[in-house]
Every structure is written in structure tokens, then in C-alpha cells.
Scaffold this motif. Structure first.
Motif, PDB file in Angstrom:
ATOM      1  N   GLN A  14     -16.015  28.302 -26.191  1.00 46.30           N
ATOM      2  CA  GLN A  14     -16.518  27.751 -27.448  1.00 46.30           C
ATOM      3  C   GLN A  14     -15.429  26.965 -28.170  1.00 46.30           C
ATOM      4  N   LEU A  15     -14.230  27.516 -28.213  1.00 45.40           N
ATOM      5  CA  LEU A  15     -13.125  26.847 -28.890  1.00 45.40           C
ATOM      6  C   LEU A  15     -12.743  25.547 -28.183  1.00 45.40           C
ATOM      7  N   ILE A  16     -12.798  25.544 -26.858  1.00 51.16           N
ATOM      8  CA  ILE A  16     -12.496  24.328 -26.100  1.00 51.16           C
ATOM      9  C   ILE A  16     -13.532  23.256 -26.406  1.00 51.16           C
ATOM     10  N   GLY A  19     -13.013  22.097 -30.013  1.00 48.42           N
ATOM     11  CA  GLY A  19     -11.772  21.342 -30.062  1.00 48.42           C
ATOM     12  C   GLY A  19     -11.930  19.963 -29.461  1.00 48.42           C
ATOM     13  N   ARG A  20     -12.650  19.880 -28.366  1.00 44.21           N
ATOM     14  CA  ARG A  20     -12.914  18.593 -27.706  1.00 44.21           C
ATOM     15  C   ARG A  20     -13.604  17.628 -28.666  1.00 44.21           C
ATOM     16  N   SER A  21     -14.592  18.125 -29.385  1.00 43.72           N
ATOM     17  CA  SER A  21     -15.329  17.287 -30.335  1.00 43.72           C
ATOM     18  C   SER A  21     -14.438  16.820 -31.486  1.00 43.72           C
ATOM     19  N   VAL A  22     -13.629  17.742 -32.014  1.00 38.85           N
ATOM     20  CA  VAL A  22     -12.781  17.394 -33.158  1.00 38.85           C
ATOM     21  C   VAL A  22     -11.668  16.431 -32.744  1.00 38.85           C
ATOM     22  N   VAL A  33      -5.789  23.116 -37.033  1.00 35.70           N
ATOM     23  CA  VAL A  33      -6.236  24.424 -36.556  1.00 35.70           C
ATOM     24  C   VAL A  33      -7.306  24.980 -37.489  1.00 35.70           C
ATOM     25  N   GLU A  34      -7.133  24.732 -38.785  1.00 32.80           N
ATOM     26  CA  GLU A  34      -8.075  25.243 -39.775  1.00 32.80           C
ATOM     27  C   GLU A  34      -9.492  24.702 -39.524  1.00 32.80           C
ATOM     28  N   GLU A  35      -9.583  23.403 -39.216  1.00 34.03           N
ATOM     29  CA  GLU A  35     -10.911  22.821 -39.023  1.00 34.03           C
ATOM     30  C   GLU A  35     -11.581  23.343 -37.762  1.00 34.03           C
ATOM     31  N   VAL A  36     -10.821  23.433 -36.675  1.00 37.04           N
ATOM     32  CA  VAL A  36     -11.394  23.950 -35.427  1.00 37.04           C
ATOM     33  C   VAL A  36     -11.863  25.385 -35.629  1.00 37.04           C
ATOM     34  N   ALA A  37     -11.043  26.189 -36.273  1.00 33.14           N
ATOM     35  CA  ALA A  37     -11.398  27.591 -36.517  1.00 33.14           C
ATOM     36  C   ALA A  37     -12.634  27.692 -37.408  1.00 33.14           C
ATOM     37  N   ALA A  38     -12.699  26.840 -38.431  1.00 27.99           N
ATOM     38  CA  ALA A  38     -13.838  26.871 -39.357  1.00 27.99           C
ATOM     39  C   ALA A  38     -15.127  26.505 -38.630  1.00 27.99           C
TER      40      ALA A  38
END
Length: 226
Positions: A14-16, A19-22, A33-38
Motif C-alpha cells: 500500500q505504501l509503495i 508513494g508511487r502516486s505522490v 513522509v507526512e503526506e505519504v503517511a497521511a
């Protein structure tokens, strides 16, 4: 209904994906990191636990895209007549741009030479493969085989640059773009065809791939609505 908790592997995937999209949207520097985590609805320590930070996540994303695109191009260049192999490779890159737009945007931002795996190193690999194909073709025609690498550089550069242009334009259709690229590559300015098309076998392969993709999407929709 109680929502099942993600396993560690599922959370990593899910994080990958997020992260790919962001990274595609904002680039490496603009991603936090904050945006991906959010977006993943997790705390920052969860991301650090899986990847060690933004750099680790980015490295995994880039590596996956490199492997995916490298496999597509290498497979396209494996067998067949020289012209058909070039057609397949050009079409493979344009199809990747069309269907994996986020991945391509990430790779073209990562063109810094010297890294172990980058878009630049992938292009160098493609130059080697294309030069080998052209070398055999030059030999059969009595041309200088040693300049095949020069033509390989020119062809791969032309295809890569056109793909980046087509990323935003999306017109004309990818098969038409591929046909025009190969028209210039194969026939030269003096011998270009007015209405070039891809080889019948490449068009048949494209139609079969699109038919299979449509069937898979239909099956997935049926499962979701069942």
C-alpha cells in the motif's frame, strides 16, 4: 463490519502504491513522509519501519519501474525480423507511457547518470540491444557495422524524446506514433512512406493484448459485483 487489519506485506505494498502516486505528482523533492503517511492513514514511524525514510521508499518505487520497463523492452527485442523487433520495442515504451503514466513520470525525472539503476542506464542497455540488431542488418546490406552503435544511440534517443512528448499530447494514437518513428528510423527522410503502419503481426499482437486486457477487466468487475 469489522475491517480486517493489513498484514505487513499488504501495508508495504500500500505504501509503495501511494508513494508511487505522490512521487509522480510532486517529484522526489516535493514529496514528504507526512503526506505519504497521511494518504495511507498511518503514522510516520510505520513508513520509517518499512523503508527507513523517503529515500528508501523512492528507491523501491524506481527499482520496480525500472525492472518493469526493462523487461518489456528486452522482451520486445528478443526475436523476429529486425524491423518488427524495433516496432515492438517502440510500441512497448509507448504502451508503458499510456498505462503506467505515474511510473514513466518518475523515471524521466530520475535521468541523473551514475546511479546503479536509472532511466539513463536503461536507455544505455537499450542502445546496446538495438545496436546489435542494427549491426546485423548493416552487415547484410554491406554497410559499416562499426557505426551501428551511433545509429542505436540516435534511434533510442529519438524514441525516448518522442515518448516524453507523447506523455502530455496523447495524440495521435500510440500505434500511429510508433509507425511514424519506425518510418523515419527504417526508411530515412528520403524514403519515408506517406501513411506508415506497423507490421501486420505487431498490430495483431496489439489487438490480442487489448482483447485479453478487456476480458480481465470484465472478469474483475463481475467479481466485484458478485
Amino acid at each position: 463490519m469489522v475491517r480486517q487489519r493489513m498484514t505487513g506485506k499488504e501495508r508495504r505494498e500500500q505504501l509503495i502504491s501511494i508513494g508511487r502516486s505522490v512521487f509522480a505528482e510532486r517529484g522526489f523533492e516535493g514529496t514528504s513522509v507526512e503526506e505519504v503517511a497521511a494518504r495511507a492513514n498511518v503514522s510516520k514511524p510505520v513508513l520509517y519501519e518499512h523503508f527507513g525514510g523517503k529515500e528508501g521508499l523512492y528507491a523501491v518505487v524506481v527499482d520496480r519501474e525500472m525492472i518493469r520497463l526493462e523487461n518489456l523492452i528486452t522482451e520486445a527485442l528478443q526475436k523476429g525480423r529486425s524491423k518488427v523487433r524495433i516496432e515492438r520495442a517502440v510500441l512497448a515504451l509507448l504502451t508503458y507511457v499510456e498505462k503506467e503514466t505515474d511510473g514513466f513520470q518518475i523515471l524521466v525525472r530520475d535521468m541523473t547518470p551514475g546511479k546503479d539503476r536509472s532511466y539513463s542506464t536503461l536507455l544505455n542497455t537499450a542502445v546496446g540491444q538495438v545496436s546489435h540488431i542494427l549491426g546485423h542488418s548493416f552487415q547484410r546490406q554491406g554497410l559499416q557495422e562499426e557505426v551501428a552503435v551511433l545509429y542505436g544511440q540516435a534511434l533510442v534517443g529519438m524514441v525516448s524524446t518522442t515518448a516524453q512528448w507523447w506523455l502530455d499530447e496523447r495524440q495521435p494514437p500510440k500505434e500511429e506514433v510508433a509507425a511514424h518513428i519506425v518510418n523515419l528510423c527504417w526508411n530515412g527522410l528520403a524514403g519515408m512512406l506517406g501513411q506508415p503502419t506497423l507490421s501486420d503481426e505487431v498490430l495483431a499482437e496489439l489487438a490480442e493484448a487489448e482483447r485479453a486486457e478487456a476480458e480481465n477487466m470484465s472478469a474483475e468487475n463481475i467479481e466485484e459485483n458478485a
